[in-house]
Design a protein around this motif. Structure first.
Motif, mmCIF file in Angstrom:
data_model
loop_
_atom_site.group_PDB
_atom_site.id
_atom_site.type_symbol
_atom_site.label_atom_id
_atom_site.label_comp_id
_atom_site.label_asym_id
_atom_site.label_seq_id
_atom_site.Cartn_x
_atom_site.Cartn_y
_atom_site.Cartn_z
ATOM 1 N N THR A 249 49.702 31.626 49.040
ATOM 2 C CA THR A 249 48.966 32.892 48.933
ATOM 3 C C THR A 249 47.498 32.651 48.644
ATOM 4 O O THR A 249 47.092 31.566 48.231
ATOM 5 C CB THR A 249 49.527 33.769 47.793
ATOM 6 O OG1 THR A 249 49.336 33.098 46.543
ATOM 7 C CG2 THR A 249 51.002 34.062 47.996
ATOM 8 N N GLY A 250 46.693 33.683 48.847
ATOM 9 C CA GLY A 250 45.284 33.615 48.500
ATOM 10 C C GLY A 250 45.088 33.608 46.992
ATOM 11 O O GLY A 250 45.917 34.102 46.241
ATOM 12 N N GLY A 251 43.977 33.027 46.557
ATOM 13 C CA GLY A 251 43.695 32.935 45.123
ATOM 14 C C GLY A 251 43.363 34.277 44.507
ATOM 15 O O GLY A 251 42.644 35.086 45.089
ATOM 16 N N ILE A 252 43.880 34.513 43.307
ATOM 17 C CA ILE A 252 43.637 35.762 42.581
ATOM 18 C C ILE A 252 42.569 35.499 41.521
ATOM 19 O O ILE A 252 42.675 34.561 40.740
ATOM 20 C CB ILE A 252 44.915 36.260 41.891
ATOM 21 C CG1 ILE A 252 46.056 36.366 42.915
ATOM 22 C CG2 ILE A 252 44.689 37.600 41.204
ATOM 23 C CD1 ILE A 252 47.415 36.559 42.287
ATOM 24 N N GLU A 253 41.542 36.332 41.475
ATOM 25 C CA GLU A 253 40.497 36.161 40.465
ATOM 26 C C GLU A 253 39.968 37.515 40.013
ATOM 27 O O GLU A 253 40.149 38.531 40.675
ATOM 28 C CB GLU A 253 39.360 35.288 40.995
ATOM 29 C CG GLU A 253 38.676 35.846 42.223
ATOM 30 C CD GLU A 253 37.620 34.907 42.778
ATOM 31 O OE1 GLU A 253 37.029 34.149 41.985
ATOM 32 O OE2 GLU A 253 37.374 34.924 43.981
ATOM 33 N N ILE A 254 39.299 37.491 38.865
ATOM 34 C CA ILE A 254 38.760 38.716 38.279
ATOM 35 C C ILE A 254 37.526 39.191 39.044
ATOM 36 O O ILE A 254 37.355 40.365 39.333
ATOM 37 C CB ILE A 254 38.401 38.485 36.791
ATOM 38 C CG1 ILE A 254 39.676 38.147 35.994
ATOM 39 C CG2 ILE A 254 37.699 39.701 36.210
ATOM 40 C CD1 ILE A 254 39.402 37.685 34.588
ATOM 41 N N GLU A 255 36.646 38.245 39.397
ATOM 42 C CA GLU A 255 35.394 38.594 40.058
ATOM 43 C C GLU A 255 35.662 39.235 41.418
ATOM 44 O O GLU A 255 36.500 38.760 42.187
ATOM 45 C CB GLU A 255 34.549 37.331 40.261
ATOM 46 C CG GLU A 255 33.189 37.584 40.894
ATOM 47 C CD GLU A 255 32.392 36.297 41.065
ATOM 48 O OE1 GLU A 255 31.384 36.333 41.776
ATOM 49 O OE2 GLU A 255 32.809 35.275 40.509
ATOM 50 N N GLY B 212 48.220 31.607 42.133
ATOM 51 C CA GLY B 212 47.219 31.038 41.240
ATOM 52 C C GLY B 212 45.831 31.521 41.620
ATOM 53 O O GLY B 212 45.647 32.215 42.626
ATOM 54 N N SER B 213 44.832 31.162 40.820
ATOM 55 C CA SER B 213 43.456 31.542 41.111
ATOM 56 C C SER B 213 42.897 30.647 42.217
ATOM 57 O O SER B 213 43.539 29.670 42.616
ATOM 58 C CB SER B 213 42.610 31.473 39.833
ATOM 59 O OG SER B 213 42.711 30.196 39.243
ATOM 60 N N PRO B 214 41.696 30.946 42.745
ATOM 61 C CA PRO B 214 41.173 30.179 43.877
ATOM 62 C C PRO B 214 40.900 28.710 43.553
ATOM 63 O O PRO B 214 40.516 28.366 42.434
ATOM 64 C CB PRO B 214 39.863 30.902 44.208
ATOM 65 C CG PRO B 214 40.011 32.263 43.643
ATOM 66 C CD PRO B 214 40.849 32.096 42.411
ATOM 67 N N ASN B 215 41.100 27.856 44.546
ATOM 68 C CA ASN B 215 40.684 26.450 44.491
ATOM 69 C C ASN B 215 41.389 25.618 43.435
ATOM 70 O O ASN B 215 40.842 24.621 42.961
ATOM 71 C CB ASN B 215 39.160 26.361 44.294
ATOM 72 C CG ASN B 215 38.567 25.192 45.067
ATOM 73 O OD1 ASN B 215 39.079 24.798 46.098
ATOM 74 N ND2 ASN B 215 37.495 24.633 44.554
ATOM 75 N N VAL B 216 42.615 26.004 43.055
ATOM 76 C CA VAL B 216 43.371 25.192 42.093
ATOM 77 C C VAL B 216 44.287 24.198 42.801
ATOM 78 O O VAL B 216 44.932 23.380 42.151
ATOM 79 C CB VAL B 216 44.214 26.082 41.140
ATOM 80 C CG1 VAL B 216 43.315 26.930 40.262
ATOM 81 C CG2 VAL B 216 45.208 26.943 41.912
ATOM 82 N N GLY B 217 44.345 24.283 44.136
ATOM 83 C CA GLY B 217 45.146 23.326 44.888
ATOM 84 C C GLY B 217 46.467 23.872 45.401
ATOM 85 O O GLY B 217 47.374 23.094 45.712
#
Length: 292
Positions: free
Chosen positions: A58-64, A10-15
């Motif tokens: 896992t670490g969060g996946i994001e576009i930025e 998942g993306s960062p900081n979603v829990g």
């Protein structure tokens, strides 16, 4: 027979780490309000309805583009490849984000079994609260609260439904050893060399590894588990928020190990912190190998 593997993506900081800890029943992953705390893959073992599986955080996946983001995507991709089942965690308070859409595209290409979770949903939610997540095209979302444990049982039921009986693991003894030492002495590079793969992120930036990371492997028919740990900093710095948790993980890794590898940088002198590791491991009657 190998144990089924479940990856949390998942993306960062979603829990993700909160859900990871809730499922394995232990605070092994670091949880903090700061986004991007989890960088490497983190492994745990969970059992539900007599079925045991390996869980990967896992670490969060994001576009930025942020520090380590490229490595995090690589690590998440490896976790997806390793997994039989993928838990995709989203944030019910934020709704569907561009990062969620990016992750959903990655997951669809994987052709793996996907369980979609909408986290941070409190009790008394309305079904409509999760309706927009259907547009991700990953099936019916499960509303959960990792913090309060709501929906975790439903998630576990969905996981074990997808685990085939022949994937249950025959437990065999494994030799567990940990790599302990100050930041940036080369513990992660040594772990990757032992495993002959990029298992953990390697960087010249001191303190890249924050969690203690378990990796099982087999060498000459012998099972091993190697634990790469965060660098132990000098006492004055150990109580900073994240570093404190990392130090606790490292000390717990010593407790869980049969053998401790104290990794030293040959270009630097031995310091008090190195001696503390020796003392702690000796007090616990651990075998010690000093690696320079």
């Amino acid at each position: 027979m190998s144990r089924a593997t479940v990856a949390i993506i998942g993306s960062p900081n979603v829990g993700k780490s909160t859900i990871f800890n809730r499922i394995i029943g232990d605070r092994r992953a670091i949880v903090d309000d700061e986004a991007g705390i989890t960088r490497d893959r983190l492994y745990g073992v969970a059992t539900w309805l007599n079925k045991t599986f390996t869980l990967i955080d896992t670490g969060g996946i994001e576009i930025e583009n942020r520090p380590f983001q490229e490595q995090i995507r690589i690590q998440a991709s490896i976790a997806i490849d390793e997994a039989d089942i993928i838990i995709f965690v989203t944030d019910g308070r934020l709704g569907v984000t561009n990062d969620d859409i990016l992750v959903a595209r990655m997951l669809k290409k994987s052709k793996k079994n996907i369980i979609l979770l909408v986290n941070k949903i409190d009790e008394g939610f309305m079904k409509s609260d999760t309706a927009e997540f259907y547009k991700l095209g990953l099936g019916e979302p499960i509303p959960v609260s990792g913090l309060h444990g709501v929906g975790i049982g439903d998630t576990l039921n969905r996981i074990v439904e997808q685990i085939k009986d022949d994937e249950e693991d025959n437990k065999e003894d494994a030799i567990t050893f940990s790599l302990i030492g100050r930041p940036n002495v080369g513990k992660s590079s040594l772990t990757n060399a032992i495993l002959n793969q990029e298992r953990v992120i390697v960087s010249d930036i001191s303190g890249t590894t924050r969690d203690s990371i378990d990796t099982p492997f087999i060498k000459e028919n012998q099972k091993f588990i190697v634990i790469d740990t965060a660098g132990l900093k000098k006492k004055g710095k150990i109580y900073e928020s994240i570093d404190k948790y990392s130090a606790i993980r490292a000390l717990k890794a010593i407790e869980r190990s049969e053998i401790v590898l104290l990794v030293l940088d040959g270009s630097q002198e031995i310091c008090e912190q190195d001696k503390h590791v020796i003392d702690y491991a000796t007090d616990l009657h651990k075998a010690i190998i000093i690696v320079v």
